[in-house]
Motif scaffolding. Structure first.
Motif, PDB file in Angstrom:
ATOM      1  N   PRO A   1      54.163  53.349  33.369  1.00 47.19           N
ATOM      2  CA  PRO A   1      52.873  53.191  33.842  1.00 47.19           C
ATOM      3  C   PRO A   1      51.847  54.423  33.257  1.00 47.19           C
ATOM      4  CG  PRO A   1      54.225  54.027  35.465  1.00 47.19           C
ATOM      5  CD  PRO A   1      54.997  53.499  34.328  1.00 47.19           C
ATOM      6  N   ASP A   2      52.378  55.653  32.631  1.00 44.22           N
ATOM      7  CA  ASP A   2      51.695  56.609  32.110  1.00 44.22           C
ATOM      8  C   ASP A   2      51.516  56.532  30.449  1.00 44.22           C
ATOM      9  OD1 ASP A   2      51.735  58.040  34.424  1.00 44.22           O
ATOM     10  OD2 ASP A   2      53.559  59.047  34.047  1.00 44.22           O
ATOM     11  N   ALA A   3      51.946  55.315  30.046  1.00 41.22           N
ATOM     12  CA  ALA A   3      51.648  55.114  28.457  1.00 41.22           C
ATOM     13  C   ALA A   3      50.254  54.597  28.383  1.00 41.22           C
ATOM     14  CB  ALA A   3      52.669  54.055  28.165  1.00 41.22           C
ATOM     15  N   PRO A   4      49.557  55.063  27.214  1.00 38.50           N
ATOM     16  CA  PRO A   4      48.105  54.570  27.001  1.00 38.50           C
ATOM     17  C   PRO A   4      47.986  53.119  27.142  1.00 38.50           C
ATOM     18  CG  PRO A   4      49.288  56.365  25.225  1.00 38.50           C
ATOM     19  CD  PRO A   4      50.366  55.803  25.936  1.00 38.50           C
ATOM     20  N   GLY A   5      47.028  52.990  27.798  1.00 45.60           N
ATOM     21  CA  GLY A   5      46.390  51.613  28.100  1.00 45.60           C
ATOM     22  C   GLY A   5      47.126  50.761  29.235  1.00 45.60           C
ATOM     23  N   ALA A   6      48.171  51.588  29.819  1.00 43.12           N
ATOM     24  CA  ALA A   6      49.041  50.758  30.714  1.00 43.12           C
ATOM     25  C   ALA A   6      48.261  50.484  31.898  1.00 43.12           C
ATOM     26  CB  ALA A   6      50.272  51.569  30.891  1.00 43.12           C
ATOM     27  N   ARG A   7      47.655  51.536  32.717  1.00 44.94           N
ATOM     28  CA  ARG A   7      46.992  51.317  33.808  1.00 44.94           C
ATOM     29  C   ARG A   7      45.644  50.538  33.660  1.00 44.94           C
ATOM     30  NH1 ARG A   7      49.067  56.510  34.558  1.00 44.94           N
ATOM     31  NH2 ARG A   7      49.828  56.960  36.643  1.00 44.94           N
ATOM     32  N   ARG A   8      45.024  50.585  32.353  1.00 43.16           N
ATOM     33  CA  ARG A   8      43.988  49.571  32.101  1.00 43.16           C
ATOM     34  C   ARG A   8      44.554  48.252  32.205  1.00 43.16           C
ATOM     35  NH1 ARG A   8      39.648  49.525  26.982  1.00 43.16           N
ATOM     36  NH2 ARG A   8      38.716  47.485  27.487  1.00 43.16           N
ATOM     37  N   ALA A   9      45.793  47.944  31.563  1.00 43.75           N
ATOM     38  CA  ALA A   9      46.222  46.446  31.735  1.00 43.75           C
ATOM     39  C   ALA A   9      46.347  45.987  32.981  1.00 43.75           C
ATOM     40  CB  ALA A   9      47.702  46.407  30.871  1.00 43.75           C
ATOM     41  N   VAL A  10      46.965  46.771  34.030  1.00 46.57           N
ATOM     42  CA  VAL A  10      47.290  46.357  35.267  1.00 46.57           C
ATOM     43  C   VAL A  10      45.665  46.169  35.979  1.00 46.57           C
ATOM     44  CG1 VAL A  10      47.857  47.073  37.780  1.00 46.57           C
ATOM     45  CG2 VAL A  10      49.346  47.416  35.459  1.00 46.57           C
ATOM     46  N   ALA A  11      44.751  47.089  35.839  1.00 46.13           N
ATOM     47  CA  ALA A  11      43.432  47.001  36.188  1.00 46.13           C
ATOM     48  C   ALA A  11      42.555  45.630  35.693  1.00 46.13           C
ATOM     49  CB  ALA A  11      42.613  48.214  35.932  1.00 46.13           C
ATOM     50  N   ASP A  12      43.102  45.496  34.532  1.00 46.64           N
ATOM     51  CA  ASP A  12      42.385  44.109  34.020  1.00 46.64           C
ATOM     52  C   ASP A  12      42.748  42.926  34.518  1.00 46.64           C
ATOM     53  OD1 ASP A  12      40.591  45.625  32.398  1.00 46.64           O
ATOM     54  OD2 ASP A  12      41.827  45.349  30.460  1.00 46.64           O
ATOM     55  N   ALA A  13      44.274  42.920  35.002  1.00 46.41           N
ATOM     56  CA  ALA A  13      44.770  41.852  35.381  1.00 46.41           C
ATOM     57  C   ALA A  13      44.149  41.506  36.826  1.00 46.41           C
ATOM     58  CB  ALA A  13      46.306  41.837  35.719  1.00 46.41           C
ATOM     59  N   ILE A  14      44.138  42.484  37.694  1.00 44.81           N
ATOM     60  CA  ILE A  14      43.437  42.727  38.959  1.00 44.81           C
ATOM     61  C   ILE A  14      42.003  42.188  38.967  1.00 44.81           C
ATOM     62  CG2 ILE A  14      42.830  43.896  41.303  1.00 44.81           C
ATOM     63  CD1 ILE A  14      45.992  43.386  40.709  1.00 44.81           C
TER      64      ILE A  14
ATOM     65  N   ASN B   1      39.810  39.170  40.684  1.00 47.01           N
ATOM     66  CA  ASN B   1      38.764  39.088  41.235  1.00 47.01           C
ATOM     67  C   ASN B   1      37.734  37.924  40.854  1.00 47.01           C
ATOM     68  OD1 ASN B   1      38.514  42.563  41.350  1.00 47.01           O
ATOM     69  ND2 ASN B   1      39.811  41.196  42.715  1.00 47.01           N
ATOM     70  N   GLU B   2      37.629  37.972  39.415  1.00 47.83           N
ATOM     71  CA  GLU B   2      36.578  37.034  38.820  1.00 47.83           C
ATOM     72  C   GLU B   2      36.874  35.626  38.973  1.00 47.83           C
ATOM     73  OE1 GLU B   2      36.641  38.386  34.809  1.00 47.83           O
ATOM     74  OE2 GLU B   2      35.557  39.984  35.267  1.00 47.83           O
ATOM     75  N   GLY B   3      38.389  35.411  38.908  1.00 52.77           N
ATOM     76  CA  GLY B   3      38.754  33.822  39.290  1.00 52.77           C
ATOM     77  C   GLY B   3      38.453  33.586  40.910  1.00 52.77           C
ATOM     78  N   VAL B   4      38.793  34.446  41.813  1.00 50.77           N
ATOM     79  CA  VAL B   4      38.456  33.998  43.119  1.00 50.77           C
ATOM     80  C   VAL B   4      37.181  33.673  43.509  1.00 50.77           C
ATOM     81  CG1 VAL B   4      38.570  35.062  45.284  1.00 50.77           C
ATOM     82  CG2 VAL B   4      40.519  35.073  44.031  1.00 50.77           C
ATOM     83  N   GLU B   5      36.135  34.582  42.621  1.00 47.20           N
ATOM     84  CA  GLU B   5      34.717  34.494  42.965  1.00 47.20           C
ATOM     85  C   GLU B   5      34.336  33.055  42.523  1.00 47.20           C
ATOM     86  OE1 GLU B   5      32.810  37.687  41.104  1.00 47.20           O
ATOM     87  OE2 GLU B   5      33.556  39.027  42.584  1.00 47.20           O
ATOM     88  N   ARG B   6      35.109  32.180  41.574  1.00 45.63           N
ATOM     89  CA  ARG B   6      34.566  30.918  41.173  1.00 45.63           C
ATOM     90  C   ARG B   6      34.947  29.981  42.108  1.00 45.63           C
ATOM     91  NH1 ARG B   6      35.862  29.176  35.510  1.00 45.63           N
ATOM     92  NH2 ARG B   6      34.088  27.898  36.118  1.00 45.63           N
ATOM     93  N   LEU B   7      35.865  30.265  42.945  1.00 44.65           N
ATOM     94  CA  LEU B   7      36.169  29.086  43.826  1.00 44.65           C
ATOM     95  C   LEU B   7      34.957  28.775  44.645  1.00 44.65           C
ATOM     96  CD1 LEU B   7      39.778  30.294  44.958  1.00 44.65           C
ATOM     97  CD2 LEU B   7      39.401  28.584  43.500  1.00 44.65           C
ATOM     98  N   PRO B   8      34.729  27.464  44.953  1.00 42.88           N
ATOM     99  CA  PRO B   8      33.823  27.154  45.838  1.00 42.88           C
ATOM    100  C   PRO B   8      34.175  27.352  47.098  1.00 42.88           C
ATOM    101  CG  PRO B   8      35.004  25.032  45.045  1.00 42.88           C
ATOM    102  CD  PRO B   8      35.418  26.300  44.425  1.00 42.88           C
ATOM    103  N   GLY B   9      33.305  27.737  48.142  1.00 40.31           N
ATOM    104  CA  GLY B   9      33.431  27.894  49.423  1.00 40.31           C
ATOM    105  C   GLY B   9      32.721  27.003  50.564  1.00 40.31           C
ATOM    106  N   LYS B  10      32.495  27.521  51.603  1.00 40.18           N
ATOM    107  CA  LYS B  10      31.777  26.421  52.328  1.00 40.18           C
ATOM    108  C   LYS B  10      30.598  25.514  51.814  1.00 40.18           C
ATOM    109  CE  LYS B  10      30.036  26.366  57.097  1.00 40.18           C
ATOM    110  NZ  LYS B  10      29.566  27.319  58.319  1.00 40.18           N
ATOM    111  N   HIS B  11      30.918  24.234  52.212  1.00 40.65           N
ATOM    112  CA  HIS B  11      30.063  23.114  51.548  1.00 40.65           C
ATOM    113  C   HIS B  11      29.831  23.221  49.991  1.00 40.65           C
ATOM    114  CE1 HIS B  11      28.764  23.049  55.601  1.00 40.65           C
ATOM    115  NE2 HIS B  11      28.233  24.309  55.511  1.00 40.65           N
ATOM    116  N   GLY B  12      31.086  23.704  49.556  1.00 43.52           N
ATOM    117  CA  GLY B  12      31.112  23.801  47.981  1.00 43.52           C
ATOM    118  C   GLY B  12      30.223  24.739  47.291  1.00 43.52           C
TER     119      GLY B  12
END
Length: 370
Positions: free
Chosen positions: A264-277, A281-292
Motif C-alpha cells: 500500500p505504500d508503493a507509488p500509485g498503490a493508494r491511487r489504484a484503490v481510490a480509482d476503483a472505489i 461510485n460512478e457506476g452506482v450513479e448510473r443505476l436508474p432509481g424510482k420510476h427509472g
C-alpha cells in the motif's frame, strides 16, 4: 367490479395457458386472474400444479380449451422443448416464454427447424429468493422491466399480445434482441449472483465472533446468495459466454486492487484503490432509481424501537411533515432492542425531515450531511 367487467377492460382477452406453475408462472396467473382473465395452468409436477390451483393462480386444463396466448415458465434446460411442444399442440396460439436466457433456446429451436412465426421470447426482470407456487405474488411484476425479443418474422398483432401481457401485470415492456438481452443480464443479474454466492461462501468458515459484526453491507451484498443452485447452474451454463467476459474483467479488477494492497505504500498503490472505489461510485450513479429516474437522494437514518407499530408511526409522521419516502432499508442491531431505518428522501426534504422528527422525539442516528 365483476370478473366480466375486468375481462372486458383487460389488455389480455380469451384464455391464457401457463406451462410451469412455479414462482413466475403462478405469479403471472395471479396477476391475470385479478383482472378477470381465464388462466389455465399446466405443470410436469402434479403436486406443484395442484398447489398452484389451490392458491388461485388458475384452473386445470379442459379438452375444449383454446388459448390465444401461451406462457412457458419452465427451467432453462427444458424451455426449448416445451416451446416446441406448445407451438405444435396449439397451432392458433402465440407462444412466449419467461426464461432468463433468450439466445440459447431461440438458436436451438432454429437448429431444429421449428417455425417460430408465432413465438416471441420475453423475460420479466422480477423474482424472489424463494421459488414455487407458494411464494407467488400478483404484484411481483409491478414497475419491473419486461424484455420482449421480436425478430423480422414477428407479426404486429402477436407483438401487441405479448406486450399487453406485460402491461396487464404491471410491468414495463422493453424491446431487445436476444443477444442484447443476454449480454445485459450477464452484467446486471447473472454475475451479481456469482459474486454474491462466492462472498457468502466465505462466511461458512468464519468464526462466530466475526459473524456477530455483520452489518447491512454484507447482508446487502449476499442477499441473493440464498438462490437455488440447481436453477443457477442452468442459467449460467446457458449464458456462459457473456458471463465469462464479465467475470474475467472483474477478476482483472480484483487482481489490480489486491496487488495495490500488497504494497500500500508503493507509488500509485493508494491511487489504484481510490480509482476503483470512485469507479464504483460512478457506476452506482448510473443505476436508474424510482420510476427509472437517475436521481440522487439523501439518506436519513432513524432509530426505531423494536415494538409493534413504531415503523407505521414513523411513516405516518413523515407524511404529516410532507416528506415522501423514496426508498427504505431496515437493519437490526444484534442484541439491541431497536433497529435502524435507512430512509432515502429528496435533498430538499432532508433538513425539514430531521428537524420535524427530532421535534417529535425520534432519534436520528445519521444523515447524508453528517
Amino acid at each position: 367490479m365483476s370478473d366480466s367487467k375486468n375481462a372486458r377492460a383487460s389488455r389480455v382477452s380469451g384464455t391464457v395457458r401457463i406451462v410451469g406453475a412455479g414462482l413466475l408462472g403462478s405469479s403471472i396467473g395471479h396477476a391475470l386472474r385479478s383482472h378477470g382473465v381465464d388462466v389455465v395452468l399446466a405443470d410436469a409436477s402434479p403436486s406443484q400444479l395442484r398447489l398452484a390451483i389451490d392458491y388461485g393462480a388458475g384452473r386445470s386444463a379442459r379438452d375444449d380449451d383454446q388459448p390465444g396466448l401461451i406462457v412457458v415458465a419452465v427451467p432453462p434446460d427444458v424451455t426449448a422443448d416445451v416451446i416446441q411442444a406448445e407451438l405444435q399442440s396449439h397451432p392458433d396460439a402465440v407462444v412466449t416464454d419467461v426464461a432468463s436466457v433468450k439466445l440459447e433456446p431461440y438458436l436451438e429451436l432454429r437448429r431444429r427447424g421449428v417455425d417460430l412465426t408465432r413465438y416471441i421470447g420475453s423475460h420479466p426482470l422480477a423474482g424472489r429468493e424463494r421459488g414455487g407456487a407458494i411464494s407467488a405474488r400478483a404484484d411481483l411484476f409491478i414497475g419491473r422491466p419486461w424484455v420482449v425479443c421480436r425478430d423480422e418474422e414477428t407479426r404486429a398483432a402477436d407483438l401487441s399480445l405479448v406486450e399487453g401481457l406485460a402491461l396487464e401485470v404491471g410491468a414495463m415492456p422493453l424491446e431487445m434482441t436476444p443477444e442484447e438481452h443476454d449480454r445485459s443480464v450477464a452484467l446486471t443479474s447473472h454475475v451479481p449472483q456469482v459474486v454474491a454466492s462466492l462472498l457468502a461462501a466465505r462466511l461458512g468458515a468464519a468464526e462466530e465472533g466475526s459473524l456477530r459484526l455483520a452489518g447491512q453491507g454484507v447482508r446487502d451484498t449476499t442477499r441473493i446468495a440464498a438462490s437455488a443452485p440447481e436453477l443457477w447452474v442452468q442459467i449460467l451454463s446457458a449464458n456462459a459466454e457473456p458471463v465469462v467476459e464479465v467475470l474475467d474483467a472483474l477478476a482483472a479488477d480484483l487482481r489490480e486492487v489486491s496487488d495495490a494492497l500488497r504494497s500500500p505504500d508503493a507509488p500509485g498503490a493508494r491511487r489504484a484503490v481510490a480509482d476503483a472505489i470512485r469507479a464504483g461510485n460512478e457506476g452506482v450513479e448510473r443505476l436508474p432509481g424510482k420510476h427509472g429516474q437517475n436521481r440522487r437522494f439523501e439518506q436519513l437514518i432513524v432509530m426505531v424501537d423494536d415494538t409493534p407499530g413504531q415503523l407505521g408511526r414513523l411513516f405516518g409522521e413523515l407524511g404529516e411533515l410532507g416528506v415522501n419516502v423514496e426508498d427504505l432499508r431496515l437493519e437490526h442491531s444484534p442484541g439491541a432492542e431497536f433497529g435502524l431505518a435507512d430512509i432515502s428522501v429528496a435533498p430538499a426534504a432532508l433538513r425539514g425531515a430531521i428537524e420535524g422528527l427530532e421535534a417529535r422525539g425520534w432519534r436520528i442516528a445519521g444523515n447524508t450531511n453528517d
